[in-house]
Design a protein around this motif. Structure first.
Motif, mmCIF file in Angstrom:
data_model
loop_
_atom_site.group_PDB
_atom_site.id
_atom_site.type_symbol
_atom_site.label_atom_id
_atom_site.label_comp_id
_atom_site.label_asym_id
_atom_site.label_seq_id
_atom_site.Cartn_x
_atom_site.Cartn_y
_atom_site.Cartn_z
ATOM 1 N N VAL A 76 47.126 12.930 19.295
ATOM 2 C CA VAL A 76 48.353 13.323 19.979
ATOM 3 C C VAL A 76 49.313 12.142 20.006
ATOM 4 N N GLU A 77 50.447 12.328 19.345
ATOM 5 C CA GLU A 77 51.482 11.292 19.299
ATOM 6 C C GLU A 77 52.486 11.496 20.431
ATOM 7 N N SER A 78 53.099 10.403 20.823
ATOM 8 C CA SER A 78 54.174 10.453 21.806
ATOM 9 C C SER A 78 55.072 9.244 21.606
ATOM 10 N N GLY A 79 56.229 9.292 22.246
ATOM 11 C CA GLY A 79 57.115 8.140 22.228
ATOM 12 C C GLY A 79 58.324 8.261 21.339
ATOM 13 N N GLN B 23 41.912 11.287 7.093
ATOM 14 C CA GLN B 23 41.441 12.666 7.114
ATOM 15 C C GLN B 23 42.193 13.539 8.122
ATOM 16 N N PHE B 24 42.409 13.002 9.291
ATOM 17 C CA PHE B 24 42.927 13.816 10.380
ATOM 18 C C PHE B 24 44.340 13.375 10.751
ATOM 19 N N TRP B 25 45.154 14.371 11.107
ATOM 20 C CA TRP B 25 46.564 14.126 11.402
ATOM 21 C C TRP B 25 46.938 14.645 12.780
ATOM 22 N N GLY B 26 47.868 13.958 13.390
ATOM 23 C CA GLY B 26 48.481 14.474 14.588
ATOM 24 C C GLY B 26 49.592 15.447 14.241
ATOM 25 N N GLN B 27 50.249 15.947 15.274
ATOM 26 C CA GLN B 27 51.287 16.957 15.064
ATOM 27 C C GLN B 27 52.640 16.327 14.747
ATOM 28 N N GLY B 28 52.755 15.047 14.959
ATOM 29 C CA GLY B 28 53.992 14.342 14.643
ATOM 30 C C GLY B 28 54.914 14.190 15.840
ATOM 31 N N MET C 150 43.086 3.406 11.257
ATOM 32 C CA MET C 150 44.122 4.293 11.774
ATOM 33 C C MET C 150 45.440 3.956 11.089
ATOM 34 N N GLY C 151 46.307 4.946 11.032
ATOM 35 C CA GLY C 151 47.580 4.679 10.383
ATOM 36 C C GLY C 151 48.724 5.493 10.939
ATOM 37 N N TRP C 152 49.910 5.005 10.646
ATOM 38 C CA TRP C 152 51.147 5.737 10.902
ATOM 39 C C TRP C 152 51.810 6.052 9.574
ATOM 40 N N TYR C 153 52.239 7.277 9.454
ATOM 41 C CA TYR C 153 52.981 7.738 8.293
ATOM 42 C C TYR C 153 54.257 8.391 8.800
ATOM 43 N N ARG C 154 55.192 8.590 7.907
ATOM 44 C CA ARG C 154 56.417 9.268 8.300
ATOM 45 C C ARG C 154 56.919 10.149 7.170
ATOM 46 N N TYR D 137 53.758 10.485 11.925
ATOM 47 C CA TYR D 137 52.438 11.082 12.087
ATOM 48 C C TYR D 137 51.368 10.004 12.220
ATOM 49 N N CYS D 138 50.428 10.277 13.080
ATOM 50 C CA CYS D 138 49.257 9.434 13.255
ATOM 51 C C CYS D 138 48.147 9.960 12.348
ATOM 52 N N ASN D 139 47.373 9.052 11.803
ATOM 53 C CA ASN D 139 46.279 9.441 10.915
ATOM 54 C C ASN D 139 45.009 8.687 11.268
ATOM 55 N N LEU D 140 43.893 9.394 11.193
ATOM 56 C CA LEU D 140 42.579 8.791 11.432
ATOM 57 C C LEU D 140 41.751 8.911 10.172
ATOM 58 N N ASP D 141 41.358 7.774 9.649
ATOM 59 C CA ASP D 141 40.406 7.714 8.538
ATOM 60 C C ASP D 141 40.870 8.503 7.322
#
Length: 112
Positions: free
Chosen positions: A5-8, A100-105, A34-38, A94-98
């Motif tokens: 879950v992203e926020s901010g 594989q998994f993405w947040g909703q943005g 972990m990563g941030w993408y856009r 977007y947040c990313n884990l490994d």
């Protein structure tokens, strides 16, 4: 099922700052990169920054020196401190884990 879950996000003027957060649940957190993408409108999703379990960071050339990624394993949270924001930084982040998994943005809008 892993949840991120992203926020901010929000509206900021050029030259301004924002801090994004991403909190993970239903997963072990500390062992993963972990990563941030856009993704800007009409463009492909692109890497912004990553941070390994050991804290090693990597940044896209376009954000080096302006953005800082960090993590708090106790809170299962990563952060993206964004300074000196430019018009071209506007995107859904977007947040990313490994990988594989993405947040909703979360939307970042840069406008005067």
């Amino acid at each position: 099922q892993v949840q991120l879950v992203e926020s901010g996000g929000g509206l900021v003027q050029p030259g301004g700052s924002l801090r994004l957060s991403c909190t993970a649940s239903r997963t072990i957190f500390s062992i993963y990169t972990m990563g941030w993408y856009r993704q800007a409108t009409g463009k492909q999703r692109e890497l912004v920054a990553t941070i390994t379990s050991g804290g090693r960071t990597n940044y896209a050339d376009s954000v080096k020196g302006r953005f800082t990624i960090s993590r708090d394993n106790a809170k299962k949270t990563i952060y993206l401190q964004m300074n000196s924001l430019k018009y071209e930084d506007a995107a859904v982040y977007y947040c990313n884990l490994d990988s594989q998994f993405w947040g909703q943005g979360t939307q970042v809008t840069v406008s005067s």
